[in-house]
Design an enzyme around this catalytic site. Structure first.
Site, PDB file in Angstrom:
ATOM      1  N   SER A 101     -13.039   1.107  14.290  1.00  0.00           N
ATOM      2  CA  SER A 101     -12.853  -0.302  14.628  1.00  0.00           C
ATOM      3  C   SER A 101     -14.016  -0.797  15.474  1.00  0.00           C
ATOM      4  O   SER A 101     -14.262  -0.288  16.573  1.00  0.00           O
ATOM      5  CB  SER A 101     -11.532  -0.462  15.400  1.00  0.00           C
ATOM      6  OG  SER A 101     -11.537  -1.637  16.161  1.00  0.00           O
ATOM      7  N   THR A 125     -12.687   6.408  16.088  1.00  0.00           N
ATOM      8  CA  THR A 125     -12.263   5.064  15.673  1.00  0.00           C
ATOM      9  C   THR A 125     -13.342   4.448  14.793  1.00  0.00           C
ATOM     10  O   THR A 125     -14.529   4.665  15.027  1.00  0.00           O
ATOM     11  CB  THR A 125     -12.001   4.125  16.869  1.00  0.00           C
ATOM     12  OG1 THR A 125     -11.585   2.849  16.359  1.00  0.00           O
ATOM     13  CG2 THR A 125     -13.230   3.930  17.743  1.00  0.00           C
ATOM     14  N   ARG A 170     -14.070  -3.548  16.925  1.00  0.00           N
ATOM     15  CA  ARG A 170     -13.433  -4.189  18.093  1.00  0.00           C
ATOM     16  C   ARG A 170     -13.232  -3.164  19.208  1.00  0.00           C
ATOM     17  O   ARG A 170     -13.555  -3.415  20.383  1.00  0.00           O
ATOM     18  CB  ARG A 170     -12.080  -4.774  17.673  1.00  0.00           C
ATOM     19  CG  ARG A 170     -11.204  -5.265  18.805  1.00  0.00           C
ATOM     20  CD  ARG A 170      -9.813  -5.625  18.301  1.00  0.00           C
ATOM     21  NE  ARG A 170      -9.114  -4.480  17.744  1.00  0.00           N
ATOM     22  CZ  ARG A 170      -8.366  -3.623  18.461  1.00  0.00           C
ATOM     23  NH1 ARG A 170      -8.226  -3.791  19.762  1.00  0.00           N
ATOM     24  NH2 ARG A 170      -7.760  -2.612  17.884  1.00  0.00           N
ATOM     25  N   ARG A 171     -12.699  -1.988  18.851  1.00  0.00           N
ATOM     26  CA  ARG A 171     -12.480  -0.956  19.882  1.00  0.00           C
ATOM     27  C   ARG A 171     -13.807  -0.415  20.401  1.00  0.00           C
ATOM     28  O   ARG A 171     -13.973  -0.221  21.611  1.00  0.00           O
ATOM     29  CB  ARG A 171     -11.640   0.188  19.300  1.00  0.00           C
ATOM     30  CG  ARG A 171     -10.193  -0.185  19.043  1.00  0.00           C
ATOM     31  CD  ARG A 171      -9.451   0.947  18.350  1.00  0.00           C
ATOM     32  NE  ARG A 171      -8.047   0.603  18.106  1.00  0.00           N
ATOM     33  CZ  ARG A 171      -7.390   0.907  16.988  1.00  0.00           C
ATOM     34  NH1 ARG A 171      -7.991   1.562  16.019  1.00  0.00           N
ATOM     35  NH2 ARG A 171      -6.115   0.573  16.849  1.00  0.00           N
ATOM     36  N   SER A 218       0.412   4.046   1.672  1.00  0.00           N
ATOM     37  CA  SER A 218       0.263   4.930   2.831  1.00  0.00           C
ATOM     38  C   SER A 218       1.618   5.095   3.524  1.00  0.00           C
ATOM     39  O   SER A 218       2.499   4.246   3.389  1.00  0.00           O
ATOM     40  CB  SER A 218      -0.744   4.340   3.829  1.00  0.00           C
ATOM     41  OG  SER A 218      -0.181   3.222   4.495  1.00  0.00           O
ATOM     42  N   ARG A 276      -5.761  10.705  10.510  1.00  0.00           N
ATOM     43  CA  ARG A 276      -6.601  10.723  11.720  1.00  0.00           C
ATOM     44  C   ARG A 276      -6.092  11.748  12.724  1.00  0.00           C
ATOM     45  O   ARG A 276      -6.879  12.394  13.415  1.00  0.00           O
ATOM     46  CB  ARG A 276      -6.663   9.328  12.355  1.00  0.00           C
ATOM     47  CG  ARG A 276      -7.412   8.335  11.482  1.00  0.00           C
ATOM     48  CD  ARG A 276      -7.680   7.034  12.205  1.00  0.00           C
ATOM     49  NE  ARG A 276      -7.703   5.912  11.280  1.00  0.00           N
ATOM     50  CZ  ARG A 276      -8.106   4.696  11.583  1.00  0.00           C
ATOM     51  NH1 ARG A 276      -8.501   4.424  12.808  1.00  0.00           N
ATOM     52  NH2 ARG A 276      -8.101   3.731  10.697  1.00  0.00           N
ATOM     53  N   CYS A 327     -15.746  -8.536   8.767  1.00  0.00           N
ATOM     54  CA  CYS A 327     -15.130  -7.277   9.205  1.00  0.00           C
ATOM     55  C   CYS A 327     -16.012  -6.480  10.160  1.00  0.00           C
ATOM     56  O   CYS A 327     -15.542  -5.528  10.770  1.00  0.00           O
ATOM     57  CB  CYS A 327     -14.730  -6.429   8.006  1.00  0.00           C
ATOM     58  SG  CYS A 327     -16.132  -5.666   7.192  1.00  0.00           S
ATOM     59  N   ARG A 341       0.858  -1.184   0.000  1.00  0.00           N
ATOM     60  CA  ARG A 341       0.000   0.000   0.000  1.00  0.00           C
ATOM     61  C   ARG A 341       0.893   1.232   0.000  1.00  0.00           C
ATOM     62  O   ARG A 341       2.029   1.192   0.471  1.00  0.00           O
ATOM     63  CB  ARG A 341      -0.864   0.030   1.260  1.00  0.00           C
ATOM     64  CG  ARG A 341      -1.912  -1.046   1.329  1.00  0.00           C
ATOM     65  CD  ARG A 341      -2.486  -1.187   2.734  1.00  0.00           C
ATOM     66  NE  ARG A 341      -3.219  -0.005   3.189  1.00  0.00           N
ATOM     67  CZ  ARG A 341      -3.735   0.122   4.405  1.00  0.00           C
ATOM     68  NH1 ARG A 341      -3.581  -0.845   5.285  1.00  0.00           N
ATOM     69  NH2 ARG A 341      -4.385   1.211   4.739  1.00  0.00           N
ATOM     70  N   LYS A 365      -3.090  -8.169  10.483  1.00  0.00           N
ATOM     71  CA  LYS A 365      -4.452  -7.837  10.919  1.00  0.00           C
ATOM     72  C   LYS A 365      -5.334  -7.382   9.754  1.00  0.00           C
ATOM     73  O   LYS A 365      -6.556  -7.386   9.861  1.00  0.00           O
ATOM     74  CB  LYS A 365      -4.431  -6.778  12.025  1.00  0.00           C
ATOM     75  CG  LYS A 365      -3.977  -5.407  11.610  1.00  0.00           C
ATOM     76  CD  LYS A 365      -4.039  -4.417  12.760  1.00  0.00           C
ATOM     77  CE  LYS A 365      -3.487  -3.057  12.386  1.00  0.00           C
ATOM     78  NZ  LYS A 365      -4.130  -2.437  11.211  1.00  0.00           N
ATOM     79  N   ASP A 366      -4.724  -6.992   8.627  1.00  0.00           N
ATOM     80  CA  ASP A 366      -5.507  -6.560   7.457  1.00  0.00           C
ATOM     81  C   ASP A 366      -5.803  -7.693   6.483  1.00  0.00           C
ATOM     82  O   ASP A 366      -6.501  -7.500   5.492  1.00  0.00           O
ATOM     83  CB  ASP A 366      -4.762  -5.453   6.689  1.00  0.00           C
ATOM     84  CG  ASP A 366      -4.672  -4.154   7.472  1.00  0.00           C
ATOM     85  OD1 ASP A 366      -5.571  -3.908   8.295  1.00  0.00           O
ATOM     86  OD2 ASP A 366      -3.713  -3.391   7.251  1.00  0.00           O
ATOM     87  N   ARG A 419     -11.986   7.048   9.613  1.00  0.00           N
ATOM     88  CA  ARG A 419     -11.119   6.222   8.788  1.00  0.00           C
ATOM     89  C   ARG A 419      -9.955   7.071   8.304  1.00  0.00           C
ATOM     90  O   ARG A 419      -9.859   8.257   8.570  1.00  0.00           O
ATOM     91  CB  ARG A 419     -11.910   5.690   7.572  1.00  0.00           C
ATOM     92  CG  ARG A 419     -12.987   4.672   7.898  1.00  0.00           C
ATOM     93  CD  ARG A 419     -12.544   3.236   7.810  1.00  0.00           C
ATOM     94  NE  ARG A 419     -11.502   2.986   6.832  1.00  0.00           N
ATOM     95  CZ  ARG A 419     -11.673   2.924   5.516  1.00  0.00           C
ATOM     96  NH1 ARG A 419     -12.879   3.051   5.004  1.00  0.00           N
ATOM     97  NH2 ARG A 419     -10.653   2.716   4.717  1.00  0.00           N
ATOM     98  N   GLY A 420      -9.068   6.436   7.551  1.00  0.00           N
ATOM     99  CA  GLY A 420      -7.892   7.141   7.036  1.00  0.00           C
ATOM    100  C   GLY A 420      -6.647   6.654   7.738  1.00  0.00           C
ATOM    101  O   GLY A 420      -6.721   6.037   8.798  1.00  0.00           O
ATOM    102  N   ASN A 421      -5.482   6.919   7.121  1.00  0.00           N
ATOM    103  CA  ASN A 421      -4.237   6.474   7.755  1.00  0.00           C
ATOM    104  C   ASN A 421      -3.984   7.273   9.038  1.00  0.00           C
ATOM    105  O   ASN A 421      -4.680   8.256   9.315  1.00  0.00           O
ATOM    106  CB  ASN A 421      -3.066   6.530   6.764  1.00  0.00           C
ATOM    107  CG  ASN A 421      -2.738   7.946   6.309  1.00  0.00           C
ATOM    108  OD1 ASN A 421      -2.621   8.851   7.118  1.00  0.00           O
ATOM    109  ND2 ASN A 421      -2.584   8.131   5.011  1.00  0.00           N
TER     110      ASN A 421
END
Length: 310
Positions: free
Chosen positions: A130, A128, A132-133, A13, A156, A243, A11, A82-83, A150-152
């Site tokens: 996520s 976030t 999960r978070r 990023s 953020r 996801c 990627r 994780k991705d 979202r975003g790198n």
């Protein structure tokens, strides 16, 4: 046989390119005569700023990278484990060549006022995307409010500075990779914020038939990271998490070689939390992953996961 040139796809990023530089540095130390080139690609996940489930979920970060590998435009891909989706196999014709030594698996809180998580006032907006978070925060700190972001990591941090949220949760290892550990207010223990499957591990992926390349890069692999990742990914594979499923967990190899896997499945509102923790004993990593998944399935994880829209 040595490999003269390795073209590494990733990627584009800043964090992904920082990860590639780590791989290049480790390859240079191992094989000083081998040249490396970077082939950056923009992925669907980087271009799309909406809900990931609308664009194939996690596969949105790997599809274009996989395509470059299979088309012969590059020889080696660098991914955050994780991705990489675990509910389906790797693309046919590709294989993992190595898992690098694991970085920090923990999440970091960034609060401009310097307050730790437990001191954030009610109504604080945490940036976030996520699930999960968000599920874990809903369970442990129901008075805090998650705003989708979202975003790198750099993007953020900009959004935080612009006031789109009051605080952020990001991976500690990611902030280290982009040289921004200075912004971290508090590192959260895995007991407070259980990490995602594959946290802190970089995977090297190549075409199955490239045996010279596999031989060349396998020396970068870390045995403990390989065992932990194998257990975690088998766990996720058996659960068939998607996801939008709040699933968390991590395997840990102790100094004496013993390994355990701790895992959790949540409802998005955090009101239901299923827990499992097992030691491998003589079991191989994949069997441990399967066993922990089965323990959660016995508690109703299948119904819980299938009940979440995706």
């Amino acid at each position: 046989m040595s490999v003269d040139l390795i073209r590494i796809v990733s990627r584009d990023s800043p964090m992904a390119l920082a990860q590639v530089e780590r791989v290049r540095a480790e390859l240079a130390a191992l094989h000083p005569r081998t040249r490396t080139e970077v082939v950056p690609v923009k992925t669907t996940g980087d271009k799309w700023m909406g809900d990931l489930s609308a664009v194939e979920g996690k596969g949105a970060f790997t599809k274009e990278v996989d395509a470059a590998l299979l088309a012969g435009e590059a020889d080696l891909a660098v991914h955050c484990v994780k991705d990489i989706p675990a509910d389906r196999p790797l693309p046919v014709g590709t294989a993992f060549a190595a898992f690098l030594r694991r970085d920090d698996i923990r999440d970091a809180l960034i609060h401009p006022g310097g307050l730790p998580l437990d001191e954030l006032p009610a109504g604080t907006r945490i940036g976030t995307s996520s699930v999960r978070r968000a599920a874990q925060l809903a369970a442990s700190h129901p008075d805090l409010f998650c705003v989708p972001m979202r975003g790198n990591a750099n993007r953020r941090l900009e959004k935080l500075a612009a006031g789109e949220a009051d605080a952020l949760l990001l991976a500690a290892s990611g902030l280290e990779r982009i040289g921004r550990p200075d912004v971290i207010t508090e590192i959260l223990s895995p007991e407070v914020m259980c990490p995602p499957i594959g946290a802190g591990v970089l995977a090297l992926q190549c075409r199955e038939g490239d045996s010279d390349l596999i031989d060349a890069v396998s020396g970068l692999g870390d045995p403990a990271a390989h065992r932990e990742t194998t257990a975690e990914r088998m766990f996720l594979h058996v659960l068939q998490g998607h996801c939008n499923s709040p699933i968390a967990g991590y395997a840990q190899v102790e100094r004496n070689g013993d390994m355990s896997l701790r895992a959790k499945v949540f409802t998005p509102d955090g009101k239901t939390v299923l827990n499992a923790h097992e030691w491998a004993g003589p079991l191989d990593p994949a069997t441990l992953g399967t066993s922990v998944a089965v323990a959660l399935l016995r508690q109703g994880a299948r119904e819980l996961i299938d009940g979440i829209a995706h």
